[in-house]
Write an enzyme that holds these catalytic residues in place. Sequence first.
Site, short mmCIF file in Angstrom:
data_model
loop_
_atom_site.label_atom_id
_atom_site.label_comp_id
_atom_site.label_asym_id
_atom_site.label_seq_id
_atom_site.Cartn_x
_atom_site.Cartn_y
_atom_site.Cartn_z
N ASP A 109 0.84 -1.19 0.00
CA ASP A 109 0.00 0.00 0.00
C ASP A 109 0.88 1.25 0.00
OD1 ASP A 109 -3.24 0.48 0.94
OD2 ASP A 109 -1.86 2.19 1.11
N ILE A 110 0.48 2.25 -0.77
CA ILE A 110 1.25 3.49 -0.90
C ILE A 110 1.20 4.31 0.39
CG2 ILE A 110 -0.57 5.04 -1.76
CD1 ILE A 110 1.41 5.88 -3.98
N ASN A 131 -12.88 -3.29 2.40
CA ASN A 131 -13.84 -2.21 2.59
C ASN A 131 -14.84 -2.18 1.44
OD1 ASN A 131 -12.52 -1.31 4.94
ND2 ASN A 131 -11.05 -0.12 3.75
N GLY A 140 -15.66 2.69 3.80
CA GLY A 140 -14.35 3.32 3.60
C GLY A 140 -13.65 2.91 2.32
N GLN A 141 -14.41 2.38 1.35
CA GLN A 141 -13.79 1.99 0.07
C GLN A 141 -13.53 3.23 -0.78
OE1 GLN A 141 -16.16 -0.66 -2.37
NE2 GLN A 141 -14.48 -0.99 -3.82
N HIS A 151 -10.29 -5.32 -3.37
CA HIS A 151 -8.94 -5.48 -2.81
C HIS A 151 -9.04 -5.88 -1.35
CE1 HIS A 151 -10.17 -1.24 -2.48
NE2 HIS A 151 -9.51 -1.19 -1.35
N HIS A 196 -6.93 -5.72 2.08
CA HIS A 196 -5.80 -5.19 2.84
C HIS A 196 -5.26 -6.30 3.73
CE1 HIS A 196 -6.79 -0.77 2.29
NE2 HIS A 196 -7.99 -1.28 2.05
P1 5GP Z 1 -9.73 1.41 0.31
O1 5GP Z 1 -9.77 2.72 1.05
O2 5GP Z 1 -10.45 1.50 -1.02
O3 5GP Z 1 -10.15 0.24 1.12
O4 5GP Z 1 -8.21 1.16 0.01
C1 5GP Z 1 -7.52 1.70 -1.06
C2 5GP Z 1 -6.06 1.62 -0.71
O5 5GP Z 1 -5.31 1.85 -1.88
C3 5GP Z 1 -5.62 2.70 0.32
O6 5GP Z 1 -5.07 2.07 1.46
C4 5GP Z 1 -4.59 3.52 -0.46
O7 5GP Z 1 -3.52 3.95 0.35
C5 5GP Z 1 -4.15 2.57 -1.56
N1 5GP Z 1 -3.72 3.23 -2.77
C6 5GP Z 1 -4.37 4.26 -3.41
N2 5GP Z 1 -3.69 4.61 -4.52
C7 5GP Z 1 -2.60 3.78 -4.58
C8 5GP Z 1 -1.51 3.68 -5.49
O8 5GP Z 1 -1.40 4.38 -6.50
N3 5GP Z 1 -0.57 2.71 -5.23
C9 5GP Z 1 -0.64 1.91 -4.13
N4 5GP Z 1 0.34 1.02 -3.96
N5 5GP Z 1 -1.66 1.99 -3.24
C10 5GP Z 1 -2.61 2.92 -3.47
#
Ligand code: 5GP
Length: 113
Positions: A30-31, A86, A92-93, A99, A101
């Site tokens: 994760d970034i 999520n 929180g998606q 995906h 985590h």
């Molecule tokens: P969500 O909030 O949808 O459950 O999770 C999305 C995740 O994707 C977040 O934890 C966010 O930090 C990660 N993310 C968003 N953009 C990028 C990216 O460009 N590269 C990587 N490696 N992770 C990303």
Amino acid sequence: MSDCLFCKIIAGEIPSKKVYEDDLCYAFYDIDPQAPTHFLVVPKAHLSGPDAVTDENSAVVGHIYAVIARLSKELGLENGYRVVANCGKDGGQTVGHLHFHVLAGRSLAWPPG
Ligand code: 5GP
Ligand code: ZN
């Protein structure tokens, strides 16, 4: 999905730090890590989120959990880890590609905020 961030990461159009890859899924760090170890595992076939899982396409979800169990051993996550998917606004998606985590390396609060 040409405008999907994670489809672009899977295709290599956007760089990522790969953890693991096979025919069905891709795992990358994760970034914006929320724990000392934080990576994402995504199906290569685009699914918009947990609410797009059906009896017809759900085999990849079981596969991803098996991959996570294997990676947890390879990465030494012996103290445990959390798997989170999520869904939607209240869940929180923020990225519309299913995906999972994987968070580890510290004690994680429960229930989540
Ligand atoms: P969500 O909030 O949808 O459950 O999770 C999305 C995740 O994707 C977040 O934890 C966010 O930090 C990660 N993310 C968003 N953009 C990028 C990216 O460009 N590269 C990587 N490696 N992770 C990303
Ligand atoms: Zn996608």
